[in-house]
Structures are given as C-alpha cells and as structure tokens.
Design a protein around this motif. Structure first.
Motif, PDB file in Angstrom:
ATOM      1  N   ALA A 139      39.599  23.909  33.795  1.00 52.95           N
ATOM      2  CA  ALA A 139      40.038  23.543  32.444  1.00 52.95           C
ATOM      3  C   ALA A 139      40.754  24.689  31.735  1.00 52.95           C
ATOM      4  O   ALA A 139      40.593  24.901  30.530  1.00 52.95           O
ATOM      5  N   VAL A 140      41.555  25.441  32.490  1.00 49.88           N
ATOM      6  CA  VAL A 140      42.336  26.547  31.940  1.00 49.88           C
ATOM      7  C   VAL A 140      43.806  26.263  32.225  1.00 49.88           C
ATOM      8  O   VAL A 140      44.166  25.805  33.307  1.00 49.88           O
ATOM      9  N   ARG A 141      44.657  26.538  31.273  1.00 50.63           N
ATOM     10  CA  ARG A 141      46.087  26.307  31.473  1.00 50.63           C
ATOM     11  C   ARG A 141      46.632  27.261  32.538  1.00 50.63           C
ATOM     12  O   ARG A 141      46.313  28.448  32.542  1.00 50.63           O
ATOM     13  N   PHE A 142      47.456  26.720  33.408  1.00 55.24           N
ATOM     14  CA  PHE A 142      48.069  27.508  34.473  1.00 55.24           C
ATOM     15  C   PHE A 142      49.509  27.806  34.071  1.00 55.24           C
ATOM     16  O   PHE A 142      50.449  27.180  34.528  1.00 55.24           O
ATOM     17  N   ASP A 143      49.664  28.765  33.174  1.00 52.69           N
ATOM     18  CA  ASP A 143      50.979  29.097  32.632  1.00 52.69           C
ATOM     19  C   ASP A 143      51.409  30.491  33.100  1.00 52.69           C
ATOM     20  O   ASP A 143      50.606  31.429  33.095  1.00 52.69           O
ATOM     21  N   GLU A 144      52.653  30.618  33.469  1.00 53.85           N
ATOM     22  CA  GLU A 144      53.266  31.905  33.811  1.00 53.85           C
ATOM     23  C   GLU A 144      52.417  32.725  34.782  1.00 53.85           C
ATOM     24  O   GLU A 144      51.977  33.829  34.479  1.00 53.85           O
ATOM     25  N   PRO A 145      52.166  32.193  35.985  1.00 53.92           N
ATOM     26  CA  PRO A 145      51.252  32.884  36.905  1.00 53.92           C
ATOM     27  C   PRO A 145      51.703  34.292  37.280  1.00 53.92           C
ATOM     28  O   PRO A 145      50.859  35.183  37.433  1.00 53.92           O
ATOM     29  N   PHE A 146      53.015  34.516  37.421  1.00 51.65           N
ATOM     30  CA  PHE A 146      53.455  35.867  37.776  1.00 51.65           C
ATOM     31  C   PHE A 146      53.119  36.854  36.661  1.00 51.65           C
ATOM     32  O   PHE A 146      52.538  37.920  36.900  1.00 51.65           O
ATOM     33  N   ARG A 147      53.466  36.507  35.437  1.00 51.05           N
ATOM     34  CA  ARG A 147      53.237  37.447  34.333  1.00 51.05           C
ATOM     35  C   ARG A 147      51.748  37.612  34.048  1.00 51.05           C
ATOM     36  O   ARG A 147      51.294  38.715  33.726  1.00 51.05           O
ATOM     37  N   ARG A 148      50.973  36.538  34.181  1.00 49.02           N
ATOM     38  CA  ARG A 148      49.537  36.657  33.980  1.00 49.02           C
ATOM     39  C   ARG A 148      48.933  37.603  35.022  1.00 49.02           C
ATOM     40  O   ARG A 148      48.089  38.466  34.688  1.00 49.02           O
ATOM     41  N   THR A 149      49.333  37.456  36.271  1.00 50.89           N
ATOM     42  CA  THR A 149      48.808  38.323  37.321  1.00 50.89           C
ATOM     43  C   THR A 149      49.195  39.774  37.059  1.00 50.89           C
ATOM     44  O   THR A 149      48.379  40.689  37.180  1.00 50.89           O
ATOM     45  N   ARG A 150      50.455  39.999  36.700  1.00 50.14           N
ATOM     46  CA  ARG A 150      50.908  41.358  36.385  1.00 50.14           C
ATOM     47  C   ARG A 150      50.115  41.955  35.225  1.00 50.14           C
ATOM     48  O   ARG A 150      49.681  43.120  35.273  1.00 50.14           O
ATOM     49  N   ASP A 151      49.882  41.162  34.176  1.00 48.36           N
ATOM     50  CA  ASP A 151      49.181  41.670  33.000  1.00 48.36           C
ATOM     51  C   ASP A 151      47.725  41.990  33.311  1.00 48.36           C
ATOM     52  O   ASP A 151      47.180  43.003  32.856  1.00 48.36           O
ATOM     53  N   VAL A 152      47.059  41.115  34.074  1.00 48.08           N
ATOM     54  CA  VAL A 152      45.668  41.374  34.444  1.00 48.08           C
ATOM     55  C   VAL A 152      45.584  42.611  35.332  1.00 48.08           C
ATOM     56  O   VAL A 152      44.676  43.437  35.179  1.00 48.08           O
ATOM     57  N   LEU A 153      46.514  42.769  36.249  1.00 46.93           N
ATOM     58  CA  LEU A 153      46.542  43.958  37.090  1.00 46.93           C
ATOM     59  C   LEU A 153      46.644  45.219  36.243  1.00 46.93           C
ATOM     60  O   LEU A 153      45.891  46.193  36.449  1.00 46.93           O
ATOM     61  N   ARG A 154      47.517  45.226  35.273  1.00 40.99           N
ATOM     62  CA  ARG A 154      47.696  46.401  34.422  1.00 40.99           C
ATOM     63  C   ARG A 154      46.470  46.641  33.544  1.00 40.99           C
ATOM     64  O   ARG A 154      46.061  47.798  33.343  1.00 40.99           O
ATOM     65  N   PHE A 155      45.881  45.563  33.018  1.00 38.72           N
ATOM     66  CA  PHE A 155      44.657  45.718  32.233  1.00 38.72           C
ATOM     67  C   PHE A 155      43.532  46.307  33.071  1.00 38.72           C
ATOM     68  O   PHE A 155      42.841  47.247  32.652  1.00 38.72           O
ATOM     69  N   LEU A 156      43.329  45.754  34.263  1.00 38.40           N
ATOM     70  CA  LEU A 156      42.239  46.223  35.119  1.00 38.40           C
ATOM     71  C   LEU A 156      42.428  47.683  35.514  1.00 38.40           C
ATOM     72  O   LEU A 156      41.461  48.443  35.594  1.00 38.40           O
ATOM     73  N   ARG A 157      43.653  48.060  35.789  1.00 38.76           N
ATOM     74  CA  ARG A 157      43.919  49.441  36.164  1.00 38.76           C
ATOM     75  C   ARG A 157      43.390  50.392  35.089  1.00 38.76           C
ATOM     76  O   ARG A 157      42.720  51.386  35.386  1.00 38.76           O
ATOM     77  N   ALA A 158      43.668  50.078  33.825  1.00 41.56           N
ATOM     78  CA  ALA A 158      43.217  50.944  32.730  1.00 41.56           C
ATOM     79  C   ALA A 158      41.720  50.799  32.483  1.00 41.56           C
ATOM     80  O   ALA A 158      41.001  51.793  32.325  1.00 41.56           O
ATOM     81  N   ALA A 159      41.231  49.565  32.447  1.00 47.26           N
ATOM     82  CA  ALA A 159      39.826  49.345  32.104  1.00 47.26           C
ATOM     83  C   ALA A 159      38.888  49.961  33.121  1.00 47.26           C
ATOM     84  O   ALA A 159      37.857  50.556  32.766  1.00 47.26           O
ATOM     85  N   LEU A 160      39.210  49.842  34.410  1.00 50.05           N
ATOM     86  CA  LEU A 160      38.318  50.367  35.448  1.00 50.05           C
ATOM     87  C   LEU A 160      38.354  51.889  35.526  1.00 50.05           C
ATOM     88  O   LEU A 160      37.481  52.497  36.147  1.00 50.05           O
ATOM     89  N   ARG A 161      39.330  52.498  34.868  1.00 55.35           N
ATOM     90  CA  ARG A 161      39.321  53.960  34.729  1.00 55.35           C
ATOM     91  C   ARG A 161      38.465  54.404  33.560  1.00 55.35           C
ATOM     92  O   ARG A 161      38.318  55.603  33.313  1.00 55.35           O
ATOM     93  N   GLY A 162      37.918  53.450  32.804  1.00 51.04           N
ATOM     94  CA  GLY A 162      37.083  53.787  31.654  1.00 51.04           C
ATOM     95  C   GLY A 162      37.851  53.949  30.363  1.00 51.04           C
ATOM     96  O   GLY A 162      37.275  54.372  29.352  1.00 51.04           O
ATOM     97  N   GLU A 163      39.136  53.584  30.372  1.00 48.72           N
ATOM     98  CA  GLU A 163      39.932  53.715  29.163  1.00 48.72           C
ATOM     99  C   GLU A 163      39.612  52.607  28.167  1.00 48.72           C
ATOM    100  O   GLU A 163      39.179  51.517  28.548  1.00 48.72           O
TER     101      GLU A 163
END
Length: 327
Positions: free
Chosen positions: A101-125
């Motif tokens: 029940a989640v919208r499947f919009d802009e899969p490329f950009r969503r994947t890119r954004d989550v990748l960038r978020f995770l990179r920073a978050a998992l470094r403790g930023e």
C-alpha cells in the motif's frame, strides 16, 4: 546461499546454517518478497554461525521509511560487525503498491535518495535534508555501527547500473545468464577498490531436465513478465525469443506463456543438472566477473523424496570448494 531455505521453519535453521558453514559456503543472503523479511533470517545466522557473511538481496527502498531502514541495518551491522552488507533496490509495483500500500513513484530517484541518506546515517551523521523524493528532519542513529555496512545496489539496466558504479559499494544482479554478465558490468564504469559484484543464480540440482525446465518456465513467466524484468531482457537482446511469452501473457494465456519459453532461455537462467554440473555452470558467472555468486536453491524431486538427509548431502556437494570470491 539464499536463505531461508524453503520448507524448513526458521527455528530449525540453526542446523541449516551449520551445514552451509561446514560445506564451505561463506555467505548467506536473504530476499524479501512475501515470505520472511530480509533481516530476521540474517539475525539468526549472525548469532548461530559467527563465520558467515550476511547480506540482504534485497531490501526494498519503498516499504520502510528511511529512518527505520537505517535502524534495521545498523542493528544487524552491530550484531555482526564487519560481516554484513546491505543490499537495497527499487523492487516492483506489485510488492510495493499492491502488497504494501505504498506508491511506486520515481523508483530510480527514490533508490538514489535512500542510498545517499543511508550513506550519511550509517556513518552516524545527523541527516537534515530535502531529497527529491522525501524529506528527513534531524535524524541521528542512537547506535551507529562501529563498522558501517557496505551498501550494494540492485540494478538491471544502464541508469541504475551506473548509479551503483558511481555511488554504491557494489551491485546485485538477478535473473541473467552467465553470458549476460559482461554487458551488465560494462555499464558500471571504472570500479573502485573493494567494489563487489553479487548475482543471485537460480539452481535446480537435478538430472531430471523435464522437471527443472517445467519449474524454470513457471518462474520465468512469473518474473520476466514484470515490466522492469521484461525491459531488462529486451536490453539483453531477448526481445525476439521472449516475444511469444509476453504476447501470450498479455492475452491472459498463462499456460501458453509458459509453453512459449524456449529451452535455451530456461537453461541459461535456471541452472540444472547434477550438483557437479551446477557448480561448473555457476563457475561461469565467477569467470565472467561475479565476485559473490549467490545460489538460490530450488526444490528437486530428490530432496523432496529424501528429506533433511538428502538436503544436507546436496548442500555438501554444491559447496565442496569456492567458485568465487565468496560463495
């Protein structure tokens, strides 16, 4: 090996993981469709077998919020420091939209954004960022892992492959033949040191070719009619050979679609034969550039008839010696 194995309760997987370790398998990689979630089987493996490497292949970027995905990854990285890899990907409209029940919009950009978020978050930023597809306000992991996990990206076609090559620590390939690997890898560009190529490889270790091909056709018509996989195989050059399957499927003829899949396509995408023959076919993926060939073990008549003892023997035969940087 892809885990969990079908037909075996999670509570009984301690013996499965011990067998895999004893047979020489180095990694266990989960999936997340409609069975178990991606993290629980790996958490059990982390506790039961401290030598096994762990990976998700894949965790969808839509079905968890960014913060929850970071917490799940951080917890497993803390439980298994230095031996967990986080594989993420867009998944599909059926899994994301129809089942979650989640919208499947802009899969490329969503994947890119989550990748960038995770990179920073998992470094403790502390992440306070407006991304193209979501906004995160002042998120900080309370327990950032001492060893942030590598992040691998599931990719099929050039855009996502190039994103993996430029911003991820590795790529996860799926539903391709050994001869298709070089074309996919060519899109990654120059790879950095430590970049890993993983591939899930469907293996049906039986010499009953009729059984294996029937099962393979059923899987192929289930997966390669999904738009992303259909476009992937058109890009790989199978437009003409798979056109009858797609036409029958679009007309609602499921049986006809399955019958239209040629043997050579089944044999390229679903490996079968004796365990030794299967190992030789998997080695072709390693020779083509796959660092982490991940077996996806399909049911066979021999294991169905022989039960746990037959499964243990089969795993030992498949894992006698390494066929890649990891097996």
């Amino acid at each position: 090996m892809t885990v969990p194995l079908g037909g075996i309760p999670l509570a009984d997987h301690a013996a499965v993981y011990a067998t895999l370790d004893q047979a020489g398998f180095t990694d266990v990689w989960s999936s997340e469709v409609a069975g178990t979630d991606a993290f629980t089987p790996l958490a059990l493996a982390a506790a039961w077998q401290p030598r096994l490497r762990l990976g998700t292949a894949i965790t969808p970027v839509f079905t968890r919020g960014p913060g929850l995905l970071a917490m799940s990854a951080a917890a497993l990285a803390e439980a298994a420091p230095g031996r967990f890899s986080l594989g993420i990907g867009a998944s599909s409209p059926v899994l994301v939209r129809d089942w979650n029940a989640v919208r499947f919009d802009e899969p490329f950009r969503r994947t890119r954004d989550v990748l960038r978020f995770l990179r920073a978050a998992l470094r403790g930023e502390t992440v306070d960022e407006v991304y193209d597809t979501f906004t995160v306000r002042r998120f900080t992991l309370e327990r950032p892992p001492a060893v942030p996990p590598p992040i691998l990206l599931a990719a099929l076609r050039p855009g996502m492959l190039r994103l993996a090559g430029t911003e991820a620590d590795g790529v996860i390939l799926n539903w391709l033949g050994a001869d298709d690997v070089p074309r996919a890898l060519a899109e990654l560009g120059e790879r950095r040191a430590g970049f890993e190529v993983a591939a899930r490889i469907f293996v049906c270790p039986t010499e009953d070719a009729g059984y294996a091909r029937k099962l393979g056709r059923r899987l192929i018509t289930s997966y390669l009619t999904v738009p992303a996989y259909a476009e992937f195989h058109r890009w790989l050059g199978r437009d003409e050979v798979l056109a009858p399957m797609w036409e029958a499927w679009a007309a609602g003829d499921r049986r006809g679609a399955s019958a239209a899949v040629p043997d050579e396509v089944v044999d390229a995408l679903v490996l079968h034969g004796s365990p030794e023959q299967c190992r030789a076919q998997v080695r072709r993926y390693a020779d083509a550039g796959v660092d982490v060939p991940v077996f996806a073990l399909l049911p066979t008549p021999e294991v169905t008839a022989g039960g746990a003892a037959a499964l243990t023997t089969l795993i030992a035969q498949l894992g006698t010696e390494p066929v890649g940087a990891s097996t």
